[in-house]
Write an enzyme that holds these catalytic residues in place. Sequence first.
Site, PDB file in Angstrom:
ATOM      1  N   MET A   1       0.730  -0.968  -0.014  1.00 32.06           N
ATOM      2  CA  MET A   1       0.138  -0.061   0.008  1.00 32.06           C
ATOM      3  C   MET A   1       0.937   1.233   0.144  1.00 32.06           C
ATOM      4  SD  MET A   1      -2.892   1.337   2.906  1.00 32.06           S
ATOM      5  CE  MET A   1      -2.268   0.282   4.145  1.00 32.06           C
ATOM      6  N   PRO A   2       0.871   2.205  -1.082  1.00 32.77           N
ATOM      7  CA  PRO A   2       1.757   3.311  -1.200  1.00 32.77           C
ATOM      8  C   PRO A   2       1.007   4.366  -0.313  1.00 32.77           C
ATOM      9  CG  PRO A   2       0.771   2.932  -3.306  1.00 32.77           C
ATOM     10  CD  PRO A   2       0.270   1.680  -2.430  1.00 32.77           C
ATOM     11  N   VAL A   3       2.039   5.128   0.247  1.00 39.57           N
ATOM     12  CA  VAL A   3       1.385   6.465   0.849  1.00 39.57           C
ATOM     13  C   VAL A   3       2.237   7.557   0.407  1.00 39.57           C
ATOM     14  CG1 VAL A   3       1.391   7.290   3.456  1.00 39.57           C
ATOM     15  CG2 VAL A   3       1.281   4.921   2.958  1.00 39.57           C
TER      16      VAL A   3
END
Length: 62
Positions: A1-3
């Site tokens: 999950m990219p932030v």
Amino acid sequence: MPVIRVEMFAGRSAEQKRALAKELTEAFIRTAGGKPESVQVVLTDVEKENWASGGVLFSDKG
């Protein structure tokens, strides 16, 4: 999950933040792939008195 984290001076409207989150998400998906629902965007408002450059608070710069 990219932030994706964005720290910026306070003062932008909810509509501006909404548009920024949308644009950042779309740009990430376009360049790195993935699904929009997996991209997390964290927007942090910082007061000018809490941010300095060159040893000078931005609130002191005028």
